[in-house]
Design an enzyme around this catalytic site. Structure first.
Site: not given
Length: 840
Positions: A589, A328, A657, A593, A686, A682
């Site tokens: 608001d 609006d 890999n 709505d 990470d 691994n």
């Protein structure tokens, strides 16, 4: 007090207060706490348990991790204690990292949600206080006003012109009038006019009520138990789920195949099993949930600094993908401070009587606070002691008018204010400039001309009418007839000074602004012209009513301004936009709505909104300003971009890999890496990925909306996974054929190349630019360099020997360095070609 059996609508007020052991001053704080302990928090489902222990255990519930832990225990049983302990330690460390990330994210989100929680006005110890809706208990006395969500099943103790929207519970389209009464036990739910129900909301009026049932014991709670409703899955969540399924299928197939072949080649069964499981851990992006959580939480915290509070984390991705924002104009595009310009008669001449009647109407109305009445009351003060209110017909969105009955000495009037067309339809007479009564038909053209004149100036125009009523009259909607039109109220709300710049900034970000307003098309055209929108691209609610869904779908993308829109048309407009392939945000608001907020991909409200709007929203702005929204959109796109980076990393070097290792294990007489070495690889790769949430994002990643594209991600995985595999096999050949490495040297060399290349490739694929032209975040850069240095040093340490690594010659280090350099260069070239062919 029995919260399961009491038919509270059939019990007189005095008895119900006694039954619930509460006085007219409300519960004491101590008694309320006791009841909260007895009945539990006022929720339809228990709060999601995220205490420390449960979150920690959750890190180890993956089937692959559980099987790996079981195999490790079996390894200990078979006296391979050293390797088993190392594997166990790596799994625990990896789990603790995930726990730390998710725990931090969870705490951050709790703090943000506390900012925009919905509170209820409650009487405690004789004082009216605001408390969180979750803390409402049976026996609480609550105050309800227009826009409030009803927090439990309640009996009305006092009410003034109370109308409640019960459509979500009873299906009733129109607001239902509620008042104090005693009804039979057998009265149907929809006819219990002395009660209000959890989840419904107040349209107008106010009330004091006693809470009888809370949580799952409410009528809405019983329904929700059967439906088990959950929030609609976002495109991002759906994409992540499909991606997880895809990786799971690939991992399962590969692991079973590798294990079977290794057993067929007469290699030790337990070692082959652990190798296969370690590969599965390497292939599975087990940190994905933690990375997503921390990315979204980090994004939410940064958005909060820009006064944007995220209620539902998954909506951040949709926020970044949004290419249309509907709003609006009042308060968002305009200053939000409505001012009364004039109160004039049918000829457009200022008239004190018109203003007096408008002032009385605004003074005595008891519905929701609205800017029009505030503007009337602020324009000029009038003494109203001589007038007494004797009745009210509250405003609703169908009649679009509000009537107040007042008395002055022996005179009694019904004064009605509202949309001009809705006022004229109840008038049979009008007052001329000289105060003489004339037929409404004789001045209708004049009224219409004035209306057009005011509207073209961008003024919102209301009508004022009145009539005399007999003393003692109890007024109803049916009394709104045969009234006398006396004049206009003209109001204005100027555009914000920087609105043109704001709209241009949105457009630059690829977000189109669509204005949805109840104002007439002439006002809308005037205001849209001031804001730089196309005044010719306007459609009215009447035109939309005449359109089929298909016709609206075709037109909706070409329209900038939707004028004279009824509340129930907003949802239809938004659904049409979404069906046209847009990601739509709706900013609202008001009481009317909620359905549009639910229908949008991203429901956006403000902290000062009606409870029903704030509850329906995914995102709440602490300032009602599109400028705030722009910063939120940028942060949303940054968060999405960083989440996508982790997915790219998990599906390129890591995947390549592990895939290469699985393949080469079939052609060499020993395992290319031991299970403990795979898990260490691994774990070390990470660490850089965990800092992704703080990484910098290039401007081209946030300059237009982006959407989750699983097909493009698969292409990325295949393309960069193959590039990674090519250099993996080059490394295998270099170590075995040229450098003649033994088992330990081969594993050490492969470990070095694998970890360093996987860490460095992060700096390549994090940006579409050449890596040297895009500055990474400092945490990502330092972590990547730190891991590379640690990997080089590790074979020379005692810890390295525990993992089965051995020092390598200078020539080997130099050869591996060259492989990594060429790999990075090849990845850069591949990246350039990939993004030319694939849009992502």
């Amino acid at each position: 007090m029995d919260q399961n059996q009491s038919a509270f609508w059939s019990i007189p007020v005095r008895e119900i207060l006694a039954q619930y052991n509460v006085s007219t001053n409300g519960l004491s704080a101590d008694e309320a706490q006791k009841r909260l302990t007895t009945y539990g928090a006022n929720r339809l489902k228990p709060a999601k348990r995220s205490n420390t222990l449960i979150l920690l255990v959750a890190q180890f519930k993956s089937p692959i991790i559980l099987i790996l832990l079981g195999a490790t225990v079996l390894s200990i049983y078979l006296h391979n204690i050293a390797d088993a302990s190392i594997i166990l330690s790596i799994v625990v460390i990896s789990g603790l990292l995930g726990f730390w990330q998710e725990h931090s994210a969870s705490d951050a989100v709790k703090k943000l949600l506390a900012i925009v929680r919905i509170n209820v006005s409650t009487l405690r110890n004789g004082k009216e206080i605001e408390i969180p809706v979750e803390n409402i208990v049976p026996g609480d006395l609550i105050i309800l006003n227009a826009g409030d969500i009803v927090p439990g099943d309640c009996l009305i103790l006092e009410s003034t012109d109370l109308f409640v929207d019960e459509s979500m519970l009873t299906g009733e389209t129109y607001p239902v009038e509620k008042q104090v009464s005693v009804l039979p036990v057998v009265t149907e739910l929809a006819r219990r006019t002395n009660s209000v129900w959890m989840g419904t909301h107040i349209v107008s009026g106010n009330a004091k009520a006693l809470v009888a049932f809370t949580g799952k014991n409410t009528e809405f709670g019983k329904v929700s138990e059967h439906l088990k409703l959950k929030p609609q899955e976002t495109e991002f969540e759906r994409g992540i789920r499909r991606f997880g399924y895809f990786l799971g299928e690939v991992t399962l197939l590969l692991v079973v195949l590798i294990f079977a072949i290794n057993v067929y080649l007469h290699r030790p069964v337990l070692e082959s099993f652990l190798f296969s499981l370690a590969l599965a851990v390497g292939l599975t992006p087990q940190l994905l949930p933690a990375i997503i959580s921390i990315n979204l939480a980090h994004g939410a915290k940064k958005m909060a600094k820009n006064k944007v509070i995220v209620k539902r984390l998954a909506s951040i991705e949709n926020f970044g993908s949004m290419n249309i924002i509907c709003s609006d104009k009042t308060g968002t595009l305009t200053e939000g401070k409505v001012r009364l310009q004039a109160a004039v008669d049918v000829s457009g001449i200022e008239n004190e009587k018109v203003f007096l009647y408008a002032y009385l109407n605004a003074t005595f109305e008891t519905g929701f606070t609205n800017p029009i009445d505030e503007a009337i009351l602020m324009h000029k003060k009038i003494e109203t002691k001589a007038f007494e209110k004797i009745g009210e017909i509250p405003y609703d969105f169908l009649r679009k008018r509000l009537s107040i009955a007042v008395s002055e000495s022996a005179k009694h009037y019904l004064i009605t204010k509202g949309a001009l067309a809705n006022i004229l339809e109840i008038c049979s007479m009008a007052e001329s400039t000289k105060g003489q009564p004339v037929s409404i038909e004789s001045v209708k053209d004049q009224i219409q001309e004035k209306f057009v004149e005011f509207s073209k100036q961008g003024l919102r125009t209301l009508g004022i009418a009145y009539k005399s009523i007999p003393a003692g009259t109890s007024i109803h909607k049916s009394d709104e007839k045969d009234m006398t039109f006396i004049g206009f109220l003209t109001l204005f709300d100027p555009p914000k000074p920087d609105i043109l710049k704001t709209i241009a900034s949105l457009k630059k970000l690829g977000v189109s602004l669509k204005v949805i307003t109840g104002d007439n098309h002439l006002v809308a055209a005037s205001v849209s012209k001031q804001m730089g929108l196309n005044e010719n691209k306007i459609i009215t609610g009447h035109e939309i009513r005449e359109m089929s869904d298909g016709a609206l779908l075709r037109r909706v993308g070409m329209i900038d301004v939707f004028a004279e829109i009824e509340p129930n048309q907003k949802e239809r407009i938004i659904i049409a936009m979404r069906k046209a392939g847009n990601v739509v945000g709706y900013m609202g608001d008001g009481i009317n709505d909620a359905s549009a907020l639910h229908a949008a991909d991203v429901g956006i409200s403000v902290d000062t909104a009606a409870d029903v709007a704030k509850d329906a929203a995914d995102i709440v702005l602490l300032d009602k300003d599109l400028g705030v929204l722009i910063e939120g959109v940028k942060e949303g796109r940054t968060t999405f971009a960083n989440t996508l980076k982790y997915v790219f990393m998990a599906t390129s070097a890591n995947f390549g890999n592990m895939f290469s290792m699985a393949g080469v294990s079939l052609f060499i007489p020993f395992l290319p890496l031991l299970p403990k070495q795979i898990l260490l690889t691994n774990l070390m790769t990470d660490f850089p990925e965990m800092t992704i949430a703080t990484d910098n994002v290039d401007n081209e990643m946030i300059d237009h909306p982006r959407r989750w594209d699983i097909k493009a991600i698969r292409k990325f995985m295949i393309t960069f996974g193959l590039v990674s595999s090519v250099f993996d096999y080059l490394t295998f050949g270099l170590l075995l054929i040229i450098l003649r490495a033994n088992e330990s040297q081969f594993r050490t060399g492969w470990f070095l190349e694998s970890v360093i290349s996987a860490s460095m490739i992060v700096l390549v694929i994090r940006s579409r630019k050449p890596f040297f032209r895009s500055r990474p975040g400092k945490y990502l850069l330092f972590t990547t360099l730190g891991i590379a240095i640690l990997t080089i040093v590790l074979p020379f340490t005692f810890l390295g020997s525990l993992f089965g690594f051995s020092p390598l010659s200078f020539i080997t280090y130099l050869a591996l360095f060259l492989v990594v350099v060429v790999y990075i260069a090849a990845a850069e070239i591949t990246k350039k070609i990939f993004y030319k062919k694939v849009k992502l």
